[in-house]
Design a protein around this motif. Sequence first.
Motif, PDB file in Angstrom:
ATOM      1  N   ALA A 175       0.834  -1.206   0.000  1.00 62.83           N
ATOM      2  CA  ALA A 175       0.000   0.000   0.000  1.00 62.83           C
ATOM      3  C   ALA A 175       0.867   1.254   0.000  1.00 62.83           C
ATOM      4  O   ALA A 175       1.727   1.424   0.861  1.00 62.83           O
ATOM      5  CB  ALA A 175      -0.917   0.006   1.211  1.00 62.83           C
ATOM      6  N   LEU A 176       0.633   2.105  -0.983  1.00 61.17           N
ATOM      7  CA  LEU A 176       1.311   3.395  -1.077  1.00 61.17           C
ATOM      8  C   LEU A 176       0.234   4.467  -0.971  1.00 61.17           C
ATOM      9  O   LEU A 176      -0.644   4.560  -1.828  1.00 61.17           O
ATOM     10  CB  LEU A 176       2.060   3.504  -2.407  1.00 61.17           C
ATOM     11  CG  LEU A 176       2.773   4.827  -2.710  1.00 61.17           C
ATOM     12  CD1 LEU A 176       3.825   5.133  -1.651  1.00 61.17           C
ATOM     13  CD2 LEU A 176       3.421   4.763  -4.093  1.00 61.17           C
ATOM     14  N   SER A 228       3.324   0.925   3.108  1.00 59.39           N
ATOM     15  CA  SER A 228       4.771   0.947   2.877  1.00 59.39           C
ATOM     16  C   SER A 228       5.317   2.358   2.703  1.00 59.39           C
ATOM     17  O   SER A 228       6.519   2.539   2.572  1.00 59.39           O
ATOM     18  CB  SER A 228       5.112   0.118   1.638  1.00 59.39           C
ATOM     19  OG  SER A 228       4.843  -1.246   1.865  1.00 59.39           O
ATOM     20  N   GLY A 229       4.437   3.345   2.692  1.00 61.12           N
ATOM     21  CA  GLY A 229       4.905   4.705   2.559  1.00 61.12           C
ATOM     22  C   GLY A 229       3.809   5.611   2.059  1.00 61.12           C
ATOM     23  O   GLY A 229       2.635   5.251   2.071  1.00 61.12           O
ATOM     24  N   ASP A 242      10.454  -2.339  -0.432  1.00 61.02           N
ATOM     25  CA  ASP A 242      11.048  -1.385   0.492  1.00 61.02           C
ATOM     26  C   ASP A 242      10.013  -0.347   0.910  1.00 61.02           C
ATOM     27  O   ASP A 242       8.953  -0.219   0.296  1.00 61.02           O
ATOM     28  CB  ASP A 242      12.239  -0.672  -0.160  1.00 61.02           C
ATOM     29  CG  ASP A 242      13.377  -1.637  -0.448  1.00 61.02           C
ATOM     30  OD1 ASP A 242      13.599  -2.555   0.369  1.00 61.02           O
ATOM     31  OD2 ASP A 242      14.045  -1.473  -1.487  1.00 61.02           O
ATOM     32  N   ALA A 243      10.351   0.423   1.949  1.00 62.57           N
ATOM     33  CA  ALA A 243       9.454   1.476   2.404  1.00 62.57           C
ATOM     34  C   ALA A 243       9.810   2.792   1.732  1.00 62.57           C
ATOM     35  O   ALA A 243      10.983   3.105   1.544  1.00 62.57           O
ATOM     36  CB  ALA A 243       9.541   1.632   3.925  1.00 62.57           C
ATOM     37  N   MET A 244       8.796   3.536   1.338  1.00 59.06           N
ATOM     38  CA  MET A 244       9.010   4.841   0.720  1.00 59.06           C
ATOM     39  C   MET A 244       9.089   5.878   1.824  1.00 59.06           C
ATOM     40  O   MET A 244       8.098   6.506   2.193  1.00 59.06           O
ATOM     41  CB  MET A 244       7.872   5.157  -0.253  1.00 59.06           C
ATOM     42  CG  MET A 244       8.051   6.476  -0.992  1.00 59.06           C
ATOM     43  SD  MET A 244       9.599   6.522  -1.905  1.00 59.06           S
ATOM     44  CE  MET A 244       9.745   8.276  -2.171  1.00 59.06           C
ATOM     45  N   LEU A 245      10.273   6.026   2.391  1.00 58.80           N
ATOM     46  CA  LEU A 245      10.457   6.938   3.514  1.00 58.80           C
ATOM     47  C   LEU A 245      11.629   7.857   3.232  1.00 58.80           C
ATOM     48  O   LEU A 245      12.729   7.660   3.737  1.00 58.80           O
ATOM     49  CB  LEU A 245      10.704   6.144   4.810  1.00 58.80           C
ATOM     50  CG  LEU A 245       9.532   5.303   5.294  1.00 58.80           C
ATOM     51  CD1 LEU A 245       9.954   4.414   6.442  1.00 58.80           C
ATOM     52  CD2 LEU A 245       8.382   6.192   5.716  1.00 58.80           C
ATOM     53  N   ALA A 246      11.420   8.831   2.389  1.00 53.16           N
ATOM     54  CA  ALA A 246      12.472   9.794   2.094  1.00 53.16           C
ATOM     55  C   ALA A 246      12.818  10.545   3.372  1.00 53.16           C
ATOM     56  O   ALA A 246      11.930  10.966   4.109  1.00 53.16           O
ATOM     57  CB  ALA A 246      12.001  10.775   1.023  1.00 53.16           C
ATOM     58  N   ASP A 301       8.799  -3.977   7.795  1.00 50.09           N
ATOM     59  CA  ASP A 301       9.572  -3.082   6.948  1.00 50.09           C
ATOM     60  C   ASP A 301      10.043  -1.863   7.733  1.00 50.09           C
ATOM     61  O   ASP A 301       9.812  -1.741   8.932  1.00 50.09           O
ATOM     62  CB  ASP A 301       8.758  -2.655   5.715  1.00 50.09           C
ATOM     63  CG  ASP A 301       7.414  -2.018   6.106  1.00 50.09           C
ATOM     64  OD1 ASP A 301       7.344  -1.376   7.165  1.00 50.09           O
ATOM     65  OD2 ASP A 301       6.446  -2.180   5.347  1.00 50.09           O
ATOM     66  N   ARG A 302      10.689  -0.932   7.032  1.00 49.21           N
ATOM     67  CA  ARG A 302      11.254   0.249   7.674  1.00 49.21           C
ATOM     68  C   ARG A 302      10.183   1.177   8.232  1.00 49.21           C
ATOM     69  O   ARG A 302      10.408   1.867   9.230  1.00 49.21           O
ATOM     70  CB  ARG A 302      12.135   1.002   6.668  1.00 49.21           C
ATOM     71  CG  ARG A 302      13.328   0.218   6.202  1.00 49.21           C
ATOM     72  CD  ARG A 302      14.035   0.935   5.064  1.00 49.21           C
ATOM     73  NE  ARG A 302      15.068   1.836   5.540  1.00 49.21           N
ATOM     74  CZ  ARG A 302      16.351   1.505   5.693  1.00 49.21           C
ATOM     75  NH1 ARG A 302      16.746   0.265   5.413  1.00 49.21           N
ATOM     76  NH2 ARG A 302      17.234   2.382   6.101  1.00 49.21           N
TER      77      ARG A 302
END
Length: 225
Positions: free
Chosen positions: A84-85, A105-106, A128-132, A205-206
């Motif tokens: 899920a984004l 996930s982000g 991966d996680a979308m964590l800028a 995940d992250r």
Amino acid sequence: MTARKPIRAIVADDQAVVRTGFVNLLSTQDDIDVVGEAEDGEQAVALALDYRPDVALLDIRMPELDGIQAARTILRETDGATKALMLTTFDLDQYVFDALAAGASGFLLKDATFPELLHAVRVVAAGDAMLAPGITRRLIAEFAPRRPATAPKSLLDRLTAREVEVLLLIAQGLSNADIAERLTITDHTVKTHINRLFTKLELRDRAQAVIVAYEAGLVTPRAGG
């Protein structure tokens, strides 16, 4: 050489202009296949269960079923196979942190650039996680103080000192390469530490790692950037 299968995605947003814009942009890419679009959370869940996409882009605010509830249902029913984004305007949404806690996930801002959109979908599809870093710190600084601590500090007793250090750096938004450079260790060693702490804390995940770090009091919004 066998060609890699395209990333299969669905887009859910109750604003037709926004939804169509995302669909049209994603459809220009050979490695991304938009298999469906939805105007509310219930439609999104139905699409996800029918098509089992790799990524579901979900607006946080939708009628019938909001994006957070939709994400939670999709993740549960697909056993995490569909990532899920979340789509958000950020300045208006008060639920971004809850979306990550639900297993997303982000997140992606609705005014994201085309490269940012493509990068987010590909990163999340890869697991991966979308964590800028910058956006993560801004999010946590905004939303974490409003949430009561739910993860006991004793949870961190399961980790070695080095694993706690790695968790701290993850919560600050550092990538594996950044962590390796900061701690003067190899990328492989970083991945080993991350895998071990994920196993010990039962994290996926992250995104979940960031949440645990803040809710356990390991990091405060100010310390995180």
